[in-house]
Design a protein around this motif. Structure first.
Motif, mmCIF file in Angstrom:
data_model
loop_
_atom_site.group_PDB
_atom_site.id
_atom_site.type_symbol
_atom_site.label_atom_id
_atom_site.label_comp_id
_atom_site.label_asym_id
_atom_site.label_seq_id
_atom_site.Cartn_x
_atom_site.Cartn_y
_atom_site.Cartn_z
ATOM 1 N N LYS A 51 0.849 -1.186 0.000
ATOM 2 C CA LYS A 51 0.000 0.000 0.000
ATOM 3 C C LYS A 51 0.883 1.234 0.000
ATOM 4 C CE LYS A 51 -3.759 -2.311 2.325
ATOM 5 N NZ LYS A 51 -4.583 -2.414 3.512
ATOM 6 N N PRO A 52 0.532 2.225 -0.813
ATOM 7 C CA PRO A 52 1.368 3.424 -0.882
ATOM 8 C C PRO A 52 1.331 4.227 0.412
ATOM 9 C CG PRO A 52 -0.498 3.578 -2.406
ATOM 10 C CD PRO A 52 -0.579 2.258 -1.746
ATOM 11 N N GLY A 53 2.512 4.669 0.790
ATOM 12 C CA GLY A 53 2.666 5.529 1.956
ATOM 13 C C GLY A 53 3.033 6.931 1.493
ATOM 14 N N PRO A 54 3.806 7.647 2.293
ATOM 15 C CA PRO A 54 4.184 9.003 1.915
ATOM 16 C C PRO A 54 5.185 9.027 0.758
ATOM 17 C CG PRO A 54 5.185 8.385 4.011
ATOM 18 C CD PRO A 54 4.268 7.278 3.619
ATOM 19 N N VAL A 55 5.246 10.163 0.084
ATOM 20 C CA VAL A 55 6.203 10.384 -1.002
ATOM 21 C C VAL A 55 7.330 11.247 -0.447
ATOM 22 C CG1 VAL A 55 6.548 11.406 -3.280
ATOM 23 C CG2 VAL A 55 4.434 10.194 -2.774
ATOM 24 N N VAL A 56 8.567 10.786 -0.652
ATOM 25 C CA VAL A 56 9.743 11.508 -0.170
ATOM 26 C C VAL A 56 10.436 12.140 -1.370
ATOM 27 C CG1 VAL A 56 11.962 11.303 0.997
ATOM 28 C CG2 VAL A 56 10.032 9.909 1.746
ATOM 29 N N LYS A 57 10.473 13.466 -1.398
ATOM 30 C CA LYS A 57 11.110 14.187 -2.500
ATOM 31 C C LYS A 57 12.587 14.348 -2.182
ATOM 32 C CE LYS A 57 10.785 18.157 -5.449
ATOM 33 N NZ LYS A 57 11.128 19.520 -5.345
ATOM 34 N N ALA A 76 11.462 11.571 -6.674
ATOM 35 C CA ALA A 76 10.667 11.381 -5.466
ATOM 36 C C ALA A 76 10.418 9.885 -5.327
ATOM 37 C CB ALA A 76 9.347 12.136 -5.555
ATOM 38 N N LEU A 77 10.472 9.407 -4.103
ATOM 39 C CA LEU A 77 10.304 7.984 -3.829
ATOM 40 C C LEU A 77 8.949 7.737 -3.180
ATOM 41 C CD1 LEU A 77 13.822 7.256 -2.277
ATOM 42 C CD2 LEU A 77 13.121 7.057 -4.665
ATOM 43 N N GLN A 78 8.205 6.812 -3.735
ATOM 44 C CA GLN A 78 6.914 6.416 -3.165
ATOM 45 C C GLN A 78 7.168 5.320 -2.141
ATOM 46 O OE1 GLN A 78 3.364 7.351 -3.975
ATOM 47 N NE2 GLN A 78 3.453 6.448 -1.940
ATOM 48 N N GLU A 79 7.052 5.675 -0.857
ATOM 49 C CA GLU A 79 7.249 4.688 0.196
ATOM 50 C C GLU A 79 6.021 3.794 0.319
ATOM 51 O OE1 GLU A 79 8.061 6.579 3.920
ATOM 52 O OE2 GLU A 79 10.094 7.127 3.361
ATOM 53 N N THR A 80 6.204 2.664 0.972
ATOM 54 C CA THR A 80 5.074 1.808 1.312
ATOM 55 C C THR A 80 4.677 2.089 2.758
ATOM 56 O OG1 THR A 80 6.516 0.022 2.080
ATOM 57 C CG2 THR A 80 5.866 -0.019 -0.246
ATOM 58 N N MET A 134 8.078 1.565 -3.294
ATOM 59 C CA MET A 134 7.342 0.835 -4.331
ATOM 60 C C MET A 134 7.370 1.517 -5.692
ATOM 61 S SD MET A 134 3.444 1.532 -3.044
ATOM 62 C CE MET A 134 2.620 0.892 -4.475
ATOM 63 N N GLY A 135 7.997 2.681 -5.804
ATOM 64 C CA GLY A 135 8.072 3.352 -7.090
ATOM 65 C C GLY A 135 8.813 4.663 -6.991
ATOM 66 N N ILE A 136 9.071 5.242 -8.171
ATOM 67 C CA ILE A 136 9.752 6.535 -8.239
ATOM 68 C C ILE A 136 8.972 7.468 -9.150
ATOM 69 C CG2 ILE A 136 12.061 5.581 -7.852
ATOM 70 C CD1 ILE A 136 12.496 6.020 -10.916
ATOM 71 N N TYR A 137 9.190 8.754 -8.947
ATOM 72 C CA TYR A 137 8.611 9.786 -9.808
ATOM 73 C C TYR A 137 9.732 10.740 -10.199
ATOM 74 C CZ TYR A 137 4.376 8.127 -7.497
ATOM 75 O OH TYR A 137 3.380 7.332 -7.008
ATOM 76 N N PHE A 138 9.682 11.214 -11.432
ATOM 77 C CA PHE A 138 10.582 12.298 -11.845
ATOM 78 C C PHE A 138 9.917 13.602 -11.455
ATOM 79 C CE2 PHE A 138 12.362 9.673 -15.627
ATOM 80 C CZ PHE A 138 13.307 9.090 -14.813
ATOM 81 N N THR A 139 10.575 14.383 -10.639
ATOM 82 C CA THR A 139 10.045 15.709 -10.296
ATOM 83 C C THR A 139 10.708 16.785 -11.134
ATOM 84 O OG1 THR A 139 11.667 15.943 -8.507
ATOM 85 C CG2 THR A 139 9.499 15.019 -7.936
ATOM 86 N N GLU A 140 11.836 16.415 -11.743
ATOM 87 C CA GLU A 140 12.558 17.350 -12.621
ATOM 88 C C GLU A 140 13.344 16.510 -13.606
ATOM 89 O OE1 GLU A 140 15.376 21.293 -12.050
ATOM 90 O OE2 GLU A 140 14.791 20.116 -10.313
ATOM 91 N N PHE A 141 13.306 16.925 -14.885
ATOM 92 C CA PHE A 141 14.045 16.201 -15.918
ATOM 93 C C PHE A 141 14.371 17.215 -17.015
ATOM 94 C CE2 PHE A 141 14.997 13.262 -19.278
ATOM 95 C CZ PHE A 141 15.470 12.127 -18.635
#
Length: 144
Positions: A51-57, A76-80, A134-141
């Motif tokens: 289950k997704p938890g907080p997102v750490v930028k 940004a890292l999607q924590e569980t 559980m996943g990553i997001y690009f916040t800047e590219f």
């Protein structure tokens, strides 16, 4: 004196019947034991999806690309919800540096190649954090 044949008694027929009963009893016991073992040892099925938890930028970093270009990358890292504490982003940043350093700008400008690299980075990061991410997001590219 005539010899008369002894009439066949149930004693001669009994071994066939008792053997049949014995075989049926053994088969029934084996079926019961097999069913019991299946219920006890059956696979538990697929583990529950995290289950997704907080997102750490994480702070953005600049990476050197091929041909004197660079990439400014923010993650940004999607924590569980099972993560014990906020994860340290150093493993994810190290994996991103290894993956993106030396890439050409033309490869990164193509959406399909960029998505393939993001998928590879996501698999690497989730393995590095052993269930805490559980996943990553690009916040800047940004490439230049």
């Amino acid at each position: 004196m005539t010899i008369t044949a002894m009439p066949q008694t149930d004693a001669a027929a009994k071994p066939k019947g008792s053997k049949r009963k014995l075989i049926l009893a053994v088969v029934a016991v084996l079926v019961i034991l097999g069913a019991g073992a299946w219920f006890v040892l059956k696979p538990a099925g697929k583990p529950a999806a995290p289950k997704p938890g907080p997102v750490v930028k994480l702070d953005s970093i600049q990476l050197n690309l091929a041909g004197g270009h660079y990439l400014r990358l923010g993650l940004a890292l999607q924590e569980t919800t099972s993560a014990k504490e906020d994860v340290d982003g150093s493993k994810a940043l190290d994996a991103a540096i290894d993956l993106f350093s030396g890439q050409s700008v033309t490869d990164l400008d193509q959406g399909q190649a960029r998505n393939a690299l993001k998928t590879k980075l996501s698999h690497t990061v989730t393995a590095l954090y052993e269930g805490d991410v559980m996943g990553i997001y690009f916040t800047e590219f940004v490439t230049q």
